[in-house]
Design an enzyme around this catalytic site. Structure first.
Site, PDB file in Angstrom:
ATOM      1  N   ASN A   8      -9.992  10.047 -57.948  1.00 41.77           N
ATOM      2  CA  ASN A   8      -8.692  10.410 -58.513  1.00 41.77           C
ATOM      3  C   ASN A   8      -7.725  10.596 -57.350  1.00 41.77           C
ATOM      4  O   ASN A   8      -7.809  11.579 -56.630  1.00 41.77           O
ATOM      5  CB  ASN A   8      -8.859  11.721 -59.313  1.00 41.77           C
ATOM      6  CG  ASN A   8      -7.534  12.298 -59.767  1.00 41.77           C
ATOM      7  OD1 ASN A   8      -6.500  11.655 -59.700  1.00 41.77           O
ATOM      8  ND2 ASN A   8      -7.589  13.539 -60.263  1.00 41.77           N
ATOM      9  N   LYS A  10      -4.655  11.211 -57.486  1.00 44.26           N
ATOM     10  CA  LYS A  10      -3.545  12.144 -57.801  1.00 44.26           C
ATOM     11  C   LYS A  10      -2.226  11.504 -57.365  1.00 44.26           C
ATOM     12  O   LYS A  10      -2.091  10.287 -57.438  1.00 44.26           O
ATOM     13  CB  LYS A  10      -3.814  13.508 -57.161  1.00 44.26           C
ATOM     14  CG  LYS A  10      -5.211  14.026 -57.516  1.00 44.26           C
ATOM     15  CD  LYS A  10      -5.442  15.448 -57.162  1.00 44.26           C
ATOM     16  CE  LYS A  10      -6.863  15.843 -57.575  1.00 44.26           C
ATOM     17  NZ  LYS A  10      -7.150  17.245 -57.342  1.00 44.26           N
ATOM     18  N   HIS A  92      -6.944  16.824 -67.088  1.00 39.24           N
ATOM     19  CA  HIS A  92      -7.219  17.384 -65.757  1.00 39.24           C
ATOM     20  C   HIS A  92      -6.571  18.766 -65.665  1.00 39.24           C
ATOM     21  O   HIS A  92      -5.495  18.997 -66.214  1.00 39.24           O
ATOM     22  CB  HIS A  92      -6.661  16.441 -64.685  1.00 39.24           C
ATOM     23  CG  HIS A  92      -7.096  16.810 -63.307  1.00 39.24           C
ATOM     24  ND1 HIS A  92      -6.533  17.863 -62.617  1.00 39.24           N
ATOM     25  CD2 HIS A  92      -8.054  16.297 -62.501  1.00 39.24           C
ATOM     26  CE1 HIS A  92      -7.129  17.963 -61.446  1.00 39.24           C
ATOM     27  NE2 HIS A  92      -8.064  17.032 -61.351  1.00 39.24           N
ATOM     28  N   GLU A  94      -4.942  20.151 -63.429  1.00 43.18           N
ATOM     29  CA  GLU A  94      -3.584  20.160 -62.885  1.00 43.18           C
ATOM     30  C   GLU A  94      -2.571  19.841 -63.969  1.00 43.18           C
ATOM     31  O   GLU A  94      -1.405  20.237 -63.873  1.00 43.18           O
ATOM     32  CB  GLU A  94      -3.477  19.181 -61.700  1.00 43.18           C
ATOM     33  CG  GLU A  94      -4.171  19.749 -60.466  1.00 43.18           C
ATOM     34  CD  GLU A  94      -4.679  18.723 -59.478  1.00 43.18           C
ATOM     35  OE1 GLU A  94      -4.283  17.541 -59.546  1.00 43.18           O
ATOM     36  OE2 GLU A  94      -5.498  19.109 -58.618  1.00 43.18           O
ATOM     37  N   GLU A 162     -14.975  20.321 -64.063  1.00 42.42           N
ATOM     38  CA  GLU A 162     -14.289  20.609 -62.795  1.00 42.42           C
ATOM     39  C   GLU A 162     -13.825  22.061 -62.796  1.00 42.42           C
ATOM     40  O   GLU A 162     -12.762  22.375 -63.345  1.00 42.42           O
ATOM     41  CB  GLU A 162     -13.069  19.700 -62.647  1.00 42.42           C
ATOM     42  CG  GLU A 162     -13.393  18.228 -62.621  1.00 42.42           C
ATOM     43  CD  GLU A 162     -12.281  17.444 -61.943  1.00 42.42           C
ATOM     44  OE1 GLU A 162     -12.555  16.866 -60.900  1.00 42.42           O
ATOM     45  OE2 GLU A 162     -11.157  17.455 -62.437  1.00 42.42           O
ATOM     46  N   GLY A 168      -9.943  21.023 -54.668  1.00 40.96           N
ATOM     47  CA  GLY A 168      -9.105  20.997 -53.470  1.00 40.96           C
ATOM     48  C   GLY A 168      -9.258  22.228 -52.579  1.00 40.96           C
ATOM     49  O   GLY A 168      -8.466  22.438 -51.671  1.00 40.96           O
ATOM     50  N   SER A 207     -14.170  19.473 -54.889  1.00 38.54           N
ATOM     51  CA  SER A 207     -14.621  19.518 -53.492  1.00 38.54           C
ATOM     52  C   SER A 207     -15.924  18.750 -53.245  1.00 38.54           C
ATOM     53  O   SER A 207     -16.747  19.173 -52.435  1.00 38.54           O
ATOM     54  CB  SER A 207     -14.737  20.967 -53.015  1.00 38.54           C
ATOM     55  OG  SER A 207     -13.463  21.596 -53.043  1.00 38.54           O
TER      56      SER A 207
HETATM   57  P1  PGA Z   1     -11.038  17.493 -55.058  1.00 38.96           P
HETATM   58  O1  PGA Z   1     -10.378  17.221 -56.506  1.00 38.96           O
HETATM   59  O2  PGA Z   1     -12.180  16.536 -54.917  1.00 38.96           O
HETATM   60  O3  PGA Z   1      -9.925  17.204 -54.095  1.00 38.96           O
HETATM   61  O4  PGA Z   1     -11.484  18.921 -55.054  1.00 38.96           O
HETATM   62  C1  PGA Z   1     -11.183  16.929 -57.608  1.00 38.96           C
HETATM   63  C2  PGA Z   1     -10.327  16.615 -58.810  1.00 38.96           C
HETATM   64  O5  PGA Z   1      -9.292  17.248 -59.011  1.00 38.96           O
HETATM   65  O6  PGA Z   1     -10.689  15.717 -59.602  1.00 38.96           O
END
Ligand code: PGA
Length: 244
Positions: A8, A10, A92, A94, A162, A168, A207
């Site tokens: 992803n 983003k 997601h 976010e 997640e 992140g 992560s």
């Molecule tokens: P990350 O994000 O691997 O940067 O922690 C995972 C995600 O949001 O799908």
């Protein structure tokens, strides 16, 4: 079963980033995982062209539930499919946290993805406060129940667990915690869908890095990984794929 590794990007990536996508495709030979990249919507069509004939699938990161209309700035599932996407990330954290997306809205978007022939990747996960108050399993199973429309039963889709606090941050749950949540999601899917619920891949996200991918991917009920930051560089993403 073949692991699913989904990147992803983003809101990252310009046309120059397509070389990373091509490097992923080139480095994939002999890999046992099924791999996809989800770039920002501006790159979906170009990435799909760049990766045509390779093993790497291309997906979107979100879509509007409606097919078309006066929704300035939004992209429909049909538009993503038209641009060459075959899957789409939905719900997601976010988007749930930053754009107020509810389970009902995510469920409507999942319906839109099916309508357009896209495979949905439905994301769920608890916040740190929810985990610390002992509610992680309740929150996640409620999100699974609320975010999957009845029309999904028997269809091909993916779930992604997640934990919000692991995205992140460099933090990851213990393997026991991952196994516990994945088992709860699996139980919910089987109650809901019967035997077909046993086959839905449940990805872990948050992560994931080359250094922790192999152990996470060998945890019970982990059917793959949804990777953010570490999917932006082909070398890191290939390192994760190698752990599958
Ligand atoms: P990350 O994000 O691997 O940067 O922690 C995972 C995600 O949001 O799908």
């Amino acid at each position: 079963m073949e692991k699913r590794i989904v990147g992803n990007w983003k809101m990252n990536g310009l046309s120059t980033s397509l070389r990373e996508a091509r490097a992923v495709a080139d480095g994939l030979r002999g890999a046992s995982a099924r791999v996809a990249l989800c770039p920002p919507s501006t790159l979906v069509e170009r990435m799909a062209r760049a990766l045509a004939g390779t093993e790497v699938q291309v997906g979107g990161q979100d879509c509007r539930a409606e097919e078309s209309g006066a929704f300035t700035g939004d992209v429909s599932a049909e538009m993503l499919a038209d641009a060459g996407a075959v899957l789409v990330i939905l719900g997601h954290s976010e988007r749930r946290a930053g754009f107020g997306e509810t389970d009902d809205l995510v469920s409507a978007k999942v319906g839109a993805a099916l309508r357009a022939g896209l495979q949905p990747i439905v994301c769920v996960g608890e916040t740190l406060a929810e985990r610390e108050s002992g509610r992680a399993l309740d929150v996640v199973t409620a999100q699974v129940r609320g975010s999957l429309p009845a029309s999904l039963d028997g269809k091909d889709f993916l779930l992604a667990y997640e934990p919000v606090w692991a995205i992140g941050t460099g933090l990851t749950p213990t393997l026991e915690q991952i196994a516990e949540v994945h088992a709860a999601i699996r139980a919910e899917l089987v109650v809901r869908q019967g035997p077909s619920g046993a086959r839905v891949p449940i990805l872990y996200g948050g992560s994931v890095k080359p250094g922790n991918a192999a152990e996470i991917l060998s945890t019970p009920e982990v059917g793959g990984a949804l990777v953010g930051g570490a999917s932006l560089k082909a070398a890191d993403f290939l390192g994760i794929i190698a752990g599958a």
